[in-house]
Design a protein around this motif. Structure first.
Motif, short mmCIF file in Angstrom:
data_model
loop_
_atom_site.label_atom_id
_atom_site.label_comp_id
_atom_site.label_asym_id
_atom_site.label_seq_id
_atom_site.Cartn_x
_atom_site.Cartn_y
_atom_site.Cartn_z
N UNK A 182 9.87 18.95 -3.22
CA UNK A 182 8.91 18.80 -2.42
C UNK A 182 8.86 17.36 -2.08
N UNK A 183 9.08 16.66 -3.12
CA UNK A 183 9.24 15.15 -3.01
C UNK A 183 10.43 14.45 -2.33
N UNK A 229 12.20 4.75 -7.36
CA UNK A 229 13.31 4.77 -6.23
C UNK A 229 12.70 5.22 -4.92
N UNK A 230 11.80 6.34 -5.07
CA UNK A 230 11.26 6.85 -4.14
C UNK A 230 10.19 6.12 -3.38
N UNK A 231 9.42 5.39 -4.15
CA UNK A 231 8.39 4.41 -3.58
C UNK A 231 8.90 3.24 -3.03
N UNK A 248 0.78 -1.09 0.00
CA UNK A 248 0.19 -0.07 0.06
C UNK A 248 0.87 1.30 -0.13
N UNK A 249 1.85 1.29 0.97
CA UNK A 249 2.82 2.55 0.80
C UNK A 249 3.67 2.50 -0.56
N UNK A 250 3.98 1.59 -1.13
CA UNK A 250 4.79 1.57 -2.45
C UNK A 250 3.76 2.07 -3.34
N UNK A 251 2.50 1.63 -3.48
CA UNK A 251 1.46 2.24 -4.55
C UNK A 251 1.15 3.64 -4.18
N UNK A 252 1.06 4.06 -2.96
CA UNK A 252 0.77 5.48 -2.76
C UNK A 252 1.68 6.37 -3.08
N UNK A 253 2.98 6.13 -2.58
CA UNK A 253 4.07 6.79 -2.89
C UNK A 253 4.52 7.07 -4.40
N UNK A 274 1.70 9.23 -6.04
CA UNK A 274 2.18 10.74 -5.80
C UNK A 274 3.36 11.00 -6.47
N UNK A 275 4.34 10.29 -6.59
CA UNK A 275 5.49 10.91 -7.21
C UNK A 275 5.53 11.00 -8.84
N UNK A 276 4.73 9.92 -9.36
CA UNK A 276 4.80 9.85 -10.93
C UNK A 276 3.56 10.70 -11.45
N UNK A 277 2.46 10.84 -10.95
CA UNK A 277 1.33 11.51 -11.58
C UNK A 277 1.55 13.34 -11.92
N UNK A 278 1.15 13.47 -12.98
CA UNK A 278 1.57 15.13 -13.19
C UNK A 278 0.99 16.16 -12.23
#
Length: 230
Positions: free
Chosen positions: A129-130, A89-91, A65-70, A73-77
């Protein structure tokens, strides 16, 4: 896997992957399917998507769930709009490398990212921000129950007239240092600073009061006998 032409997995390989997924805990298949669906939608190549799917299939629901959430948030425009590799990498860092409660990790990252990306309070570019949200979240690894609330409390106090009235940039640096000192550091700093600048206290100027308060904030509470036994 047979029904998804985009995965391009032959029957024998699909059977091997399915067998590995079956070795996971309850919910492994669901974690595998949801992870590869997300990654293929982001156009990650099939072999790598399957390997990452296997990684989270053999993990826990909280990690997946954390992987998917992060990652989202990191990828979408609408949020950070990072490139695919940076988002991955962040996720993976926040969902796999931190030895702490994943629910707290996810909530910390969400709250810190909202403060930065969704408001003009910090005035940082979205990619920064990320990086900021991930860095502070990682510093909370040893905090019980998350770090975002204490970080925001530190930032509010440091920039307020009742506190040192620092610029946002200086307050961010000091708040991060306080968080790195561990649980209780923000409260220790706040109480020490109020005493240090009070006329009936130490009556110090701002710089002296900050220096004094930072020293006190770094003092660690001794472990109890029961904690030492553990």
């Amino acid at each position: 896997m047979r029904s998804r032409d985009d995965l391009a997995i032959k029957d024998r390989a699909a059977q091997e992957v399915a067998t590995r997924v079956a070795q996971g805990c309850t919910g492994a298949a669901k974690r595998f399917i949801s992870t590869i669906a997300l990654l293929r939608q982001a156009e990650l190549n099939s072999p790598e998507a399957v390997e990452i799917g296997l990684e989270y299939a053999l993990g826990t629901d909280a990690e997946a769930n954390t992987f998917s959430f992060v990652f989202k948030r990191a990828f979408v425009s609408d949020y950070l709009d990072l490139d695919l590799r940076s988002a991955l990498q962040m996720a993976r860092t926040l969902s796999s490398e931190l030895k702490t409660d994943q629910d707290s990790v996810r909530k910390d990252f969400e709250q810190l990212l909202e403060t930065c990306a969704r408001s003009k309070k910090l005035d940082l570019p979205r990619p920064q921000c990320g990086t900021f949200a991930m860095r502070i979240t990682k510093k909370g690894e040893n905090w019980n129950g998350g770090v975002a609330k204490s970080f925001h409390a530190a930032l509010d106090f440091l920039t307020s007239e009742k506190g040192p009235s620092l610029t946002t940039g200086d307050a961010l640096k000091l708040a991060e240092d306080l968080i790195a000192s561990g649980p209780g550091s923000v409260e220790n700093f706040t109480q020490a600073y109020r005493y240090a600048v009070a006329e009936k206290g130490m009556n110090l100027d701002r710089e002296q009061a900050i220096a004094f308060s930072r020293k006190l904030s770094e003092i660690k509470k001794p472990a109890t006998s029961s904690e030492q036994k553990r």
